[in-house]
Design a protein around this motif. Structure first.
Motif, PDB file in Angstrom:
ATOM      1  N   GLY A 242       0.992  -1.236   0.075  1.00  0.00           N
ATOM      2  CA  GLY A 242      -0.015  -0.121  -0.027  1.00  0.00           C
ATOM      3  C   GLY A 242       1.006   1.234  -0.035  1.00  0.00           C
ATOM      4  N   SER A 243       0.503   2.334  -0.741  1.00  0.00           N
ATOM      5  CA  SER A 243       1.120   3.624  -0.795  1.00  0.00           C
ATOM      6  C   SER A 243       0.316   4.643  -0.696  1.00  0.00           C
ATOM      7  CB  SER A 243       1.949   3.518  -1.825  1.00  0.00           C
ATOM      8  OG  SER A 243       1.337   3.518  -3.051  1.00  0.00           O
TER       9      SER A 243
ATOM     10  N   ASP B 205      -8.059  -2.527  -1.279  1.00  0.00           N
ATOM     11  CA  ASP B 205      -6.468  -2.110  -0.641  1.00  0.00           C
ATOM     12  C   ASP B 205      -6.707  -2.491   0.858  1.00  0.00           C
ATOM     13  OD1 ASP B 205      -4.947  -0.898  -2.751  1.00  0.00           O
ATOM     14  OD2 ASP B 205      -6.658   0.509  -2.863  1.00  0.00           O
ATOM     15  N   ALA B 206      -7.830  -2.118   1.419  1.00  0.00           N
ATOM     16  CA  ALA B 206      -7.855  -2.429   2.923  1.00  0.00           C
ATOM     17  C   ALA B 206      -8.143  -4.072   3.178  1.00  0.00           C
ATOM     18  CB  ALA B 206      -9.229  -1.587   3.447  1.00  0.00           C
ATOM     19  N   GLN B 207      -8.858  -4.797   2.392  1.00  0.00           N
ATOM     20  CA  GLN B 207      -8.828  -6.034   2.631  1.00  0.00           C
ATOM     21  C   GLN B 207      -7.541  -6.658   2.487  1.00  0.00           C
ATOM     22  OE1 GLN B 207     -11.429  -7.414  -0.379  1.00  0.00           O
ATOM     23  NE2 GLN B 207     -13.368  -6.058   0.436  1.00  0.00           N
ATOM     24  N   ARG B 208      -6.579  -6.169   1.690  1.00  0.00           N
ATOM     25  CA  ARG B 208      -5.051  -6.974   1.603  1.00  0.00           C
ATOM     26  C   ARG B 208      -4.269  -6.528   2.572  1.00  0.00           C
ATOM     27  NH1 ARG B 208      -3.889  -5.739  -5.038  1.00  0.00           N
ATOM     28  NH2 ARG B 208      -4.506  -7.660  -5.745  1.00  0.00           N
ATOM     29  N   GLN B 209      -4.727  -5.276   3.141  1.00  0.00           N
ATOM     30  CA  GLN B 209      -3.779  -4.839   4.347  1.00  0.00           C
ATOM     31  C   GLN B 209      -4.148  -5.644   5.411  1.00  0.00           C
ATOM     32  OE1 GLN B 209      -2.065  -1.108   4.565  1.00  0.00           O
ATOM     33  NE2 GLN B 209      -3.012  -0.376   6.431  1.00  0.00           N
ATOM     34  N   LEU B 210      -5.525  -5.687   5.784  1.00  0.00           N
ATOM     35  CA  LEU B 210      -5.974  -6.610   6.763  1.00  0.00           C
ATOM     36  C   LEU B 210      -5.521  -7.900   6.802  1.00  0.00           C
ATOM     37  CD1 LEU B 210      -9.275  -4.789   7.562  1.00  0.00           C
ATOM     38  CD2 LEU B 210      -7.186  -4.476   8.579  1.00  0.00           C
ATOM     39  N   ALA B 211      -5.495  -8.600   5.672  1.00  0.00           N
ATOM     40  CA  ALA B 211      -5.312 -10.293   5.224  1.00  0.00           C
ATOM     41  C   ALA B 211      -3.860 -10.221   5.835  1.00  0.00           C
ATOM     42  CB  ALA B 211      -5.207 -10.439   3.960  1.00  0.00           C
ATOM     43  N   ALA B 212      -3.000  -9.336   6.237  1.00  0.00           N
ATOM     44  CA  ALA B 212      -1.666  -9.586   6.515  1.00  0.00           C
ATOM     45  C   ALA B 212      -1.535 -10.057   7.867  1.00  0.00           C
ATOM     46  CB  ALA B 212      -0.737  -8.184   6.638  1.00  0.00           C
ATOM     47  N   PHE B 213      -2.925  -9.763   8.597  1.00  0.00           N
ATOM     48  CA  PHE B 213      -2.799 -10.260  10.129  1.00  0.00           C
ATOM     49  C   PHE B 213      -4.063 -10.871  10.554  1.00  0.00           C
ATOM     50  CE2 PHE B 213      -2.989  -5.586   9.937  1.00  0.00           C
ATOM     51  CZ  PHE B 213      -4.156  -5.225  10.699  1.00  0.00           C
ATOM     52  N   SER B 214      -5.012 -10.976   9.655  1.00  0.00           N
ATOM     53  CA  SER B 214      -6.351 -11.300   9.833  1.00  0.00           C
ATOM     54  C   SER B 214      -6.603 -12.852   8.912  1.00  0.00           C
ATOM     55  CB  SER B 214      -7.447 -10.478   9.622  1.00  0.00           C
ATOM     56  OG  SER B 214      -8.611 -11.066   9.595  1.00  0.00           O
ATOM     57  N   PRO B 215      -6.594 -14.055   9.536  1.00  0.00           N
ATOM     58  CA  PRO B 215      -6.900 -15.244   8.722  1.00  0.00           C
ATOM     59  C   PRO B 215      -8.099 -15.101   7.977  1.00  0.00           C
ATOM     60  CG  PRO B 215      -5.936 -15.749  10.961  1.00  0.00           C
ATOM     61  CD  PRO B 215      -6.445 -14.364  11.091  1.00  0.00           C
TER      62      PRO B 215
ATOM     63  N   PRO C 129      -4.078 -12.502  -6.382  1.00  0.00           N
ATOM     64  CA  PRO C 129      -2.872 -12.883  -6.650  1.00  0.00           C
ATOM     65  C   PRO C 129      -1.819 -12.716  -5.532  1.00  0.00           C
ATOM     66  CG  PRO C 129      -3.433 -11.715  -8.301  1.00  0.00           C
ATOM     67  CD  PRO C 129      -4.577 -11.755  -7.531  1.00  0.00           C
ATOM     68  N   GLN C 130      -2.110 -11.436  -4.891  1.00  0.00           N
ATOM     69  CA  GLN C 130      -1.178 -10.819  -4.078  1.00  0.00           C
ATOM     70  C   GLN C 130      -1.235 -11.661  -2.787  1.00  0.00           C
ATOM     71  OE1 GLN C 130      -1.542  -6.829  -1.460  1.00  0.00           O
ATOM     72  NE2 GLN C 130      -0.341  -6.249  -3.282  1.00  0.00           N
ATOM     73  N   VAL C 131      -2.564 -12.030  -2.385  1.00  0.00           N
ATOM     74  CA  VAL C 131      -2.460 -12.800  -1.195  1.00  0.00           C
ATOM     75  C   VAL C 131      -2.035 -14.016  -1.329  1.00  0.00           C
ATOM     76  CG1 VAL C 131      -4.071 -13.302   0.594  1.00  0.00           C
ATOM     77  CG2 VAL C 131      -4.341 -11.231  -0.024  1.00  0.00           C
ATOM     78  N   GLN C 132      -2.601 -14.706  -2.517  1.00  0.00           N
ATOM     79  CA  GLN C 132      -1.935 -16.025  -2.707  1.00  0.00           C
ATOM     80  C   GLN C 132      -0.545 -16.048  -2.709  1.00  0.00           C
ATOM     81  OE1 GLN C 132      -3.609 -16.358  -6.758  1.00  0.00           O
ATOM     82  NE2 GLN C 132      -5.346 -17.605  -6.005  1.00  0.00           N
ATOM     83  N   THR C 133       0.347 -15.205  -3.152  1.00  0.00           N
ATOM     84  CA  THR C 133       1.643 -14.998  -3.213  1.00  0.00           C
ATOM     85  C   THR C 133       2.207 -14.940  -1.845  1.00  0.00           C
ATOM     86  OG1 THR C 133       1.865 -13.914  -5.263  1.00  0.00           O
ATOM     87  CG2 THR C 133       3.819 -13.782  -3.928  1.00  0.00           C
TER      88      THR C 133
END
Length: 437
Positions: A174-175, A374-384, A396-400
């Motif tokens: 995110g930027s 964007d927010a979903q991807r950010q939260l996916a970093a610490f929310s299963p 694809p980003q979260v898959q990676t």
């Protein structure tokens, strides 16, 4: 107004998908088929507003035949997801239905709840693992163009550390503003060095950019220009994401530690807390043997009387070191947060408690369940739950990064499968990481 919304959205990289504000606007224009479709797409995100509005549409027969049983089922779902308006309506409708109809509504409500993939917005730390010690970590160079324009901003990045402690891959998650600080952040992280452990590790970091203290005037001006508060309250996920980023940036740059109290009244105000901009509140002190972080209370002389919490050290151990220690004669009757690396001086910041409206995490949660990728991807970093939701949607980003984590944790088959799915979508970093791992 719509033109302004679209202009502000260009600052973000959100992909097109269901959007709460669009759904509400379709409803106001009585375009019920489109409203129904978008509200329905938001239900798996745990969106209580979408559930409530669908309930109203079934109750009034808007775009469909009136159906009080289905309406009750959706009102019950809305209540389960946290909509405080639903309780009174549920009581009123329930009195109009037979015992059989009430049972049918309960069964339908249960089935609707089963389709909700994100049922809680609390942070989950189960995926966090031990991280190697930092050997060297230089701050990024401020981009000349951004400095010339007086821009402030923010990057969230993920990276991989190899067996020798070098950073081998970096990606910007995110930027803000878009791409302004990306190159500087990537160059800096690529130069970081960690202790060699003989194993690979995955890291995540937020980097904040500002030329000295953030100016309340400039921040307020930016928020007013893009009408962040107005559109965020109206349900725009893009503006909620941007407002969350702004609140997180302010909290990180403040010399106060910000605690969020969910029980405080959520009062809307365009005035930002002065503590976000006060630069004379933190100080340093040496406390032998203390490391990690802790929250403490002090008496009238600035002496620590109680350790409220401690992360790296056991509470009893931290209390033995801290209770009775004088922080500062001006730190009287206060609540403070202490940070210290082993053998280093401790940074001490006063703690302020604010409502959820001043929390970045709160607005990111709102943005995520209202449709911001964007927010979903950010939260996916610490929310299963958010991670699983995006995996089900073939992101694809979260898959990676989920694939990388699984490989590092020993589940190579599942990890490689996720990387293969991202590669199939031409996600370049996935192919790079697959070859490296």
């Amino acid at each position: 107004m719509r033109k302004s919304l679209l202009a502000a959205s260009l600052l973000l990289s959100t992909l097109a998908q269901a959007d709460l504000l669009d759904a509400l606007q379709h409803y106001e224009r009585k375009d019920y088929p489109k409203a129904t479709a978008e509200f329905t797409q938001l239900l798996p995100l745990g969106n209580e507003v979408a559930a409530f509005n669908l309930a109203v549409m079934f109750y009034k027969g808007e775009g469909t035949a009136a159906d009080p049983v289905k309406a009750l089922a959706y009102f019950q779902l809305a209540a389960e997801l946290g909509d405080t308006r639903a309780a009174g309506v549920i009581s009123s409708i329930s009195k109009q239905l037979s015992a059989t109809e009430l049972q049918q509504a309960d069964e339908q409500s249960y089935l609707l709840l089963e389709q909700v993939l994100v049922k809680t917005l609390e942070e989950d730390n189960s995926n966090r693992v031990n991280f190697p010690e930092v050997v060297s970590r230089k701050a990024p160079a401020y981009p000349k163009d951004a400095a010339h324009k007086g821009l402030f901003g923010y990057n969230v990045l993920r990276f991989v550390i190899d067996e020798q402690g070098n950073v081998s891959a970096v990606e910007v998650l995110g930027s803000f503003p878009a791409k302004t600080f990306d190159k500087a952040s990537i160059r800096a992280i690529q130069s970081w060095k960690y202790a060699a452990t003989g194993q690979k590790h995955q890291g995540k970091v937020a980097l904040h950019y500002s030329l000295g203290p953030l100016s309340k005037h400039k921040v307020t001006q930016f928020m007013q220009k893009h009408q962040l508060v107005e559109y965020a309250l109206a349900g725009s996920p893009q503006h909620q994401y941007m407002l969350g980023t702004m609140m997180d940036l302010l909290a990180t740059n403040a010399n106060y530690h910000v605690n969020v109290d969910k029980d405080l009244p959520v009062e809307v105000s365009k005035e930002l807390p002065e503590q976000f901009f006060n630069r004379n509140s933190s100080f340093k002190t040496r406390i032998e043997g203390f490391y990690g972080s802790a929250e403490v209370n002090t008496n009238e002389k600035g002496v620590i009387t109680r350790v409220v919490s401690s992360d790296k050290m056991e509470l009893q151990q931290a209390s033995a070191l801290l209770v009775g220690k004088e922080l500062d004669e001006d730190a009287s009757h206060g609540h403070y947060k202490l940070w210290a690396d082993p053998g280093k001086v401790a940074v001490v910041e006063p703690v302020i408690t604010l409502s959820q409206l001043h929390s970045g995490h709160y607005w990111w949660n709102m943005a995520a369940k209202n449709g911001s990728l964007d927010a979903q991807r950010q939260l996916a970093a610490f929310s299963p739950q958010w991670e699983n939701y995006l995996l089900l949607n073939n992101d694809p980003q979260v898959q990676t990064w989920s694939g990388v984590r699984k490989i590092l944790q020993g589940d190579k088959v599942e990890g490689q499968l996720l990387l293969d799915k991202a590669v199939a979508q031409n996600y370049e970093l996935a192919a790079e990481l697959k070859a490296a791992l």
